[in-house]
Design an enzyme around this catalytic site. Sequence first.
Site, short mmCIF file in Angstrom:
data_model
loop_
_atom_site.label_atom_id
_atom_site.label_comp_id
_atom_site.label_asym_id
_atom_site.label_seq_id
_atom_site.Cartn_x
_atom_site.Cartn_y
_atom_site.Cartn_z
CG ASP A 158 52.35 43.48 46.62
OD1 ASP A 158 52.36 43.08 45.44
OD2 ASP A 158 51.37 43.37 47.37
CE LYS B 52 51.51 41.42 39.37
NZ LYS B 52 51.26 41.34 40.82
CD GLU C 52 52.24 38.91 43.55
OE1 GLU C 52 51.14 38.34 43.46
OE2 GLU C 52 52.59 39.84 42.83
CG ASP D 77 48.39 36.01 46.32
OD1 ASP D 77 47.47 36.85 46.28
OD2 ASP D 77 49.58 36.29 46.13
#
Lengths: 584, 311
Positions: A7, A69, A146, A169
């Site tokens: 992850d 990211k 994810e 999420d």
Amino acid sequence: MNLLGIDLGTTNSLITVQHQGKVRCIPNALGSDLTPSVVGLDDDGSILVGATAKQRLVSHPDLTASVFKRDMGTDKVVQLGKRAFRAEELSALVLRSLKADAEAFLGEPVEDVVISVPAYFHESQRRATRDAAILAGLKPVRLVNEPTAASIAYAVGRLEEEGTCLVLDLGGGTFDVTILELFDRTMEVRASAGDSQLGGEDFAKRLADLMLKENGIDPADLSAGDKAVVARMSEAAKIELTDGSTTLVECRIHGRDLAWPVSRDGFEGACGDLWSRLLLPVERALSDARLKPQDIGEVLLVGGATRMPRIHTLTRKLFGKDARTDIDPDRVVAIGAGVQAALVATNDAFGDVVMTDVCPWSLGLDLAEDTGGGSFTTGHFHPLIERNRTIPVSVSENLSALRPGQKLVELEVYQGESRQVANNKKLGTIQVKLPPKSKVKEIVEVRFTYTVDGILEVEARVDGSETLERLVIQQTPGLLGEEEIARRLTEIAHLKTAPRERAEYRDLLARLDAHFAMSLKERRQQIALAMRLLEATLESQDEDRFRPMARRVRAFLTQLDEDRGVFDFPDWAQDFDPDEDGKG
Amino acid sequence: MSDDWEILGIDPTDDLAQIRRAYSRALRIHRPDTDPKGFQRLREAYERCSEPSYAPSAPPKMDPTADLLEMAAPPPPRTETRSAPAPPEPPRPTPLAATPEILDDPSLLLAWDTLWSDPSKRWDRRAWERFLTGDHWWNLDARHAVEDQILSDMESDWSRMENRAIHNDAKFLLDRHFGWWKRDQELYERFLAGFVDDLLICAQRGGLRNGSEDYPTAPRAPLLQGPGDATSGSDTGGSSGESILSKIGWWRGLVLLMVLIRACSYLGSDAHSSPSRPAPPVLPPKQWYSGSVDRPIPGYSETGPGKGNAR
């Protein structure tokens, strides 16, 4: 050979391994399985990753990078010391550190990995993630969305059941919604939607803005160090407000000592429009799956930011039921990636489970429209693959040139939902040469193939010809070409990471540094003393002196973290003459 | 068609649970990761068989693009693009289906009415912000009902040229709340194109004024163009034309860039094959947008959307 799950998060990254039907998280050098996604340069030019680097965000903001990211798939670079780093490279350094941890833990080399990405990551962000893995010396066997990974982790223990669950999420930097249906040992993703520019960091940012505003500080006046303090304090306050209804923020900013009380209501009010932004992807996912809120059997909250109490209130309001709280929102994605890795390796542990996913975006071309009288308008988006189709999927369509004798057709590939290509994301261009002096409007067959990894392949072929034109993704801005990857691979391999065994020292020193920057008078002096002693004992190269010192400093830091610590002088520190310290 | 049932390995049926079980069974053989082609065939068969009207004797499915072509034909003024809803989209709850008796809390609609009918509130940015804040928006039925009400009130205001003055940022705040910008397609299908253009252009301007990063910085172009525009050198109107010009550079002189739909092979249909789509309805010249975009210029109303460019 093990196939591992990773992850690669905005805030934290994890690596997991499957062993005897169970997936577990692998601890890093500091004993934690959460490695902060932060990369920094040490004073000697070596690379720091994780908690050590994170501590230096406050003390050395110019030498430390975080939240990169969000910049995946763009040309944005971060200058660290002499070198400018792209987001892929920073991510590669995090991945390399995870790889080292896993190799130390498993005692064998690690290469093949499944990496999770936000469902709403677009084409170039996915490619950038793969590039990052390659730069780290890993082989990205599969990318998994994810929220899909989270639902796999959740579903794998209850494969004999049927039902629909919705995964919210909210990570550090991205927000994803996925609706999953479970039947006959099949996990089917019905729809995914999201917002790739909304995450926990935005909520903390609102709190930081509120803090500056209420204390009459102009953000323009802040130094890089001040900004890092503000970011850190607001993140801490946001976490405090998860359980408490008020908290007190104390720090030193811009030469001023602040003591600022803030309530949860004040914080939630400052995030006003962010809450409604959370609702938009939920609405879209439900409508694409043709479901109503009451059709959802269970709601899963994933990502650290879903700990915010208001998220629970809002999901209860929306779905009329409480979200499940028995899963660890920080680790569930990594565990799902590990399960997916085991599935890819057709590991017997999970038997004949099949998982299907969707493409969350529409993919298509810029098309001209004949407006009559020989004139045309361009810029119209024509989707070939409609959003939320189950993947893998391959669709072809025949298009015609605008006029006879046309020499070239330019196919511009876009991703998005707007009718105008200008508002969608451009993925690349294919040029198709047409036969010369043609008397007719040539026909071009265009094929879009979307793989299980969520990577798009585009092919175009002139009718009756054998030549295939493929989308040359290297021309896309925001991505590296193959040669460029090879070059950077060598460069990255030469970047020295601080040795794992010195990590503890670096970690302690960095944490002291961070506290030093945030503390005031007397405590500041104590921290400085602790730093000098720690450094001196390390330089003595005497393990017997360093170990007990490190223990004491760690205890001191724990006190500091819990607030109001007093440094407990080791007796033998009397031998140490502060004037002779080797700092200068 | 019978192939689909064969792929699933069952006799034609309308029992969805049975179809799904068959699909799930076949999925073990045609896994998406190891047999992408087989999987796609299976998936398409499954989706077709799950359609309510998909029985062996049922008439062939209507080509969903036929409606689109109809839509593109020159419609009578005023009703332009709203005639046919796009078939692939699931129907959203209509305002009628979600009138107050379904809402446990009609306060949102009342709040909207108060805001919309009170000039002093309409001018107050904080009144808009207050209106858009709160947990009651998380009741989806209520939310959709109010959203529909807002859009139709604003549309009728626009088309009747009532020129209600509202705060400059109001459309931006609404757009941020409802995410219209990101689903313009849906709005164009349901409301007058000119109104939607105006709404989204205002939202973008408000967004840029407020430092929002959610909008592209190039001005949004209106959806519909006069036929002269494309050949005269400004493809999409406004200054986004410049960016296209600079993007294609000298290619422009060399070739015509784009292609037309000819046939939609995977649907096996010729519906697309017409290379000359009927001209879309003509919008007023783009200068119209350079004025005060927050409300239409009164003179324009006499011709109505769809005719303005004629002179």
